[in-house]
Design a protein around this motif. Structure first.
Motif, PDB file in Angstrom:
ATOM      1  N   PHE A 145       0.832  -1.196   0.000  1.00 56.85           N
ATOM      2  CA  PHE A 145       0.000   0.000   0.000  1.00 56.85           C
ATOM      3  C   PHE A 145       0.867   1.247   0.000  1.00 56.85           C
ATOM      4  N   PHE A 146       0.428   2.255  -0.758  1.00 63.69           N
ATOM      5  CA  PHE A 146       1.161   3.517  -0.848  1.00 63.69           C
ATOM      6  C   PHE A 146       0.963   4.368   0.398  1.00 63.69           C
ATOM      7  N   ASP A 147       2.004   5.106   0.743  1.00 64.56           N
ATOM      8  CA  ASP A 147       1.838   6.163   1.726  1.00 64.56           C
ATOM      9  C   ASP A 147       1.489   7.441   0.959  1.00 64.56           C
ATOM     10  N   ASP A 148       1.505   8.576   1.638  1.00 67.79           N
ATOM     11  CA  ASP A 148       1.103   9.835   0.997  1.00 67.79           C
ATOM     12  C   ASP A 148       2.029  10.271  -0.126  1.00 67.79           C
ATOM     13  N   PHE A 149       3.244   9.741  -0.170  1.00 69.05           N
ATOM     14  CA  PHE A 149       4.222  10.135  -1.176  1.00 69.05           C
ATOM     15  C   PHE A 149       4.451   9.025  -2.203  1.00 69.05           C
ATOM     16  N   LEU A 150       3.519   8.075  -2.259  1.00 69.00           N
ATOM     17  CA  LEU A 150       3.547   6.925  -3.163  1.00 69.00           C
ATOM     18  C   LEU A 150       4.763   6.042  -2.959  1.00 69.00           C
ATOM     19  N   GLU A 151       5.233   5.999  -1.738  1.00 76.13           N
ATOM     20  CA  GLU A 151       6.242   5.034  -1.335  1.00 76.13           C
ATOM     21  C   GLU A 151       5.500   3.855  -0.718  1.00 76.13           C
ATOM     22  N   ILE A 152       6.146   2.699  -0.676  1.00 76.77           N
ATOM     23  CA  ILE A 152       5.541   1.505  -0.078  1.00 76.77           C
ATOM     24  C   ILE A 152       6.339   1.179   1.175  1.00 76.77           C
ATOM     25  N   PRO A 153       5.907   1.727   2.335  1.00 77.22           N
ATOM     26  CA  PRO A 153       6.705   1.576   3.555  1.00 77.22           C
ATOM     27  C   PRO A 153       6.720   0.150   4.118  1.00 77.22           C
ATOM     28  N   ASN A 154       5.644  -0.608   3.890  1.00 79.27           N
ATOM     29  CA  ASN A 154       5.558  -1.987   4.406  1.00 79.27           C
ATOM     30  C   ASN A 154       5.233  -2.923   3.251  1.00 79.27           C
ATOM     31  N   PRO A 155       6.256  -3.310   2.488  1.00 81.31           N
ATOM     32  CA  PRO A 155       5.977  -4.163   1.329  1.00 81.31           C
ATOM     33  C   PRO A 155       5.392  -5.508   1.756  1.00 81.31           C
ATOM     34  N   PHE A 156       4.549  -6.022   0.866  1.00 87.56           N
ATOM     35  CA  PHE A 156       4.012  -7.359   1.090  1.00 87.56           C
ATOM     36  C   PHE A 156       5.155  -8.350   0.941  1.00 87.56           C
ATOM     37  N   PRO A 157       5.060  -9.464   1.644  1.00 88.20           N
ATOM     38  CA  PRO A 157       6.083 -10.507   1.434  1.00 88.20           C
ATOM     39  C   PRO A 157       6.060 -10.963  -0.023  1.00 88.20           C
ATOM     40  N   ASP A 158       7.171 -11.481  -0.464  1.00 80.30           N
ATOM     41  CA  ASP A 158       7.298 -11.966  -1.831  1.00 80.30           C
ATOM     42  C   ASP A 158       6.227 -13.015  -2.103  1.00 80.30           C
ATOM     43  N   ALA A 159       5.310 -12.717  -2.993  1.00 78.31           N
ATOM     44  CA  ALA A 159       4.222 -13.646  -3.323  1.00 78.31           C
ATOM     45  C   ALA A 159       4.534 -14.433  -4.585  1.00 78.31           C
ATOM     46  N   ILE A 160       5.478 -13.973  -5.377  1.00 74.97           N
ATOM     47  CA  ILE A 160       5.772 -14.627  -6.652  1.00 74.97           C
ATOM     48  C   ILE A 160       6.490 -15.953  -6.434  1.00 74.97           C
ATOM     49  N   THR A 161       7.525 -15.950  -5.589  1.00 73.08           N
ATOM     50  CA  THR A 161       8.308 -17.174  -5.404  1.00 73.08           C
ATOM     51  C   THR A 161       7.458 -18.328  -4.878  1.00 73.08           C
ATOM     52  N   PRO A 162       6.649 -18.149  -3.827  1.00 71.87           N
ATOM     53  CA  PRO A 162       5.815 -19.271  -3.387  1.00 71.87           C
ATOM     54  C   PRO A 162       4.845 -19.753  -4.465  1.00 71.87           C
ATOM     55  N   ALA A 163       4.260 -18.809  -5.226  1.00 70.58           N
ATOM     56  CA  ALA A 163       3.336 -19.213  -6.286  1.00 70.58           C
ATOM     57  C   ALA A 163       4.077 -19.979  -7.379  1.00 70.58           C
ATOM     58  N   TYR A 164       5.246 -19.493  -7.758  1.00 70.68           N
ATOM     59  CA  TYR A 164       6.057 -20.163  -8.764  1.00 70.68           C
ATOM     60  C   TYR A 164       6.431 -21.570  -8.284  1.00 70.68           C
ATOM     61  N   ASN A 165       6.882 -21.683  -7.031  1.00 69.75           N
ATOM     62  CA  ASN A 165       7.261 -22.992  -6.484  1.00 69.75           C
ATOM     63  C   ASN A 165       6.076 -23.947  -6.464  1.00 69.75           C
ATOM     64  N   TYR A 166       4.890 -23.457  -6.125  1.00 65.63           N
ATOM     65  CA  TYR A 166       3.694 -24.296  -6.092  1.00 65.63           C
ATOM     66  C   TYR A 166       3.386 -24.839  -7.483  1.00 65.63           C
ATOM     67  N   VAL A 167       3.412 -23.956  -8.485  1.00 69.39           N
ATOM     68  CA  VAL A 167       3.130 -24.392  -9.855  1.00 69.39           C
ATOM     69  C   VAL A 167       4.192 -25.390 -10.313  1.00 69.39           C
ATOM     70  N   GLN A 168       5.452 -25.113 -10.016  1.00 67.29           N
ATOM     71  CA  GLN A 168       6.532 -26.004 -10.420  1.00 67.29           C
ATOM     72  C   GLN A 168       6.366 -27.386  -9.771  1.00 67.29           C
ATOM     73  N   ASN A 169       6.105 -27.422  -8.479  1.00 72.57           N
ATOM     74  CA  ASN A 169       5.915 -28.698  -7.784  1.00 72.57           C
ATOM     75  C   ASN A 169       4.695 -29.445  -8.300  1.00 72.57           C
ATOM     76  N   SER A 170       3.606 -28.728  -8.554  1.00 72.73           N
ATOM     77  CA  SER A 170       2.388 -29.364  -9.065  1.00 72.73           C
ATOM     78  C   SER A 170       2.633 -29.989 -10.430  1.00 72.73           C
ATOM     79  N   LEU A 171       3.354 -29.289 -11.272  1.00 79.85           N
ATOM     80  CA  LEU A 171       3.645 -29.825 -12.597  1.00 79.85           C
ATOM     81  C   LEU A 171       4.562 -31.045 -12.503  1.00 79.85           C
TER      82      LEU A 171
END
Length: 178
Positions: A145-171
């Protein structure tokens, strides 16, 4: 098309509008003003000035939203059509905790164009597609989520790597191997 506003309109009087204008340009003289329809949270007023082009005063209940909108317009301004910002204020006026003074862009609404049978669907679709593509060209270093200056002070944890690993393992588990 109708919709429900999230918040009631912020009622401005002539004195309130004049106060906003004086903060921006002491010489700005109000001729008249009218409320603009649209918007779910903010309230927009078209303000006609004496001897100057009209402007829009957009009133916000949250002072942080004006700052955020100002920065967003500043970032995307070169790539998508946005009004010019003339002034940003965090000085409270009535129920408004902040406001922007923006360029008034005099253009018929989609509803008006449709009622007058003046919509050129192919060019409209092309223009919308071009604008959406431009918006999608903006990237940020992380999700969050952006702060007032369009910075992201609390980034979400990396969601790509777990999703990629799940797809790779499933395949690997479900694709037959010869």
């Amino acid at each position: 098309m109708t919709y429900d506003r999230r918040n009631p309109m912020i009622p401005f009087t002539e004195d309130d509008i004049s106060l906003c204008l004086k903060e921006w340009q002491n010489s700005a003289a109000l001729d008249h003003f009218e409320i603009l329809t649209g918007g779910f949270s903010q309230t927009n007023y078209k303000v006609t000035l004496k001897n100057q082009p009209p402007v829009v005063i957009r009133a916000f209940r949250d002072p942080h939203l004006a700052q955020k909108e100002f920065h967003l317009i500043s970032i995307v301004g070169g790539k998508v059509p946005v009004p010019q910002v003339y002034h940003i204020s965090t000085s409270p006026v009535k129920e408004s905790q902040s406001h922007l003074i923006l360029e008034f862009v005099d253009y018929p609404s989609l509803k008006t164009s449709q009622d007058q049978n003046q919509i050129f669907w192919n060019s409209l679709a092309h223009s919308i597609g071009r604008t959406l593509a431009s918006i999608h060209s903006f990237t940020f270093p992380h999700s969050g989520f952006f702060d007032d200056f369009l910075e992201i002070p609390n980034p979400f944890p990396d969601a790509i790597t777990p999703a990629y690993n799940y797809v790779q393992n499933s395949l690997q588990e479900n694709v037959p191997h010869n």
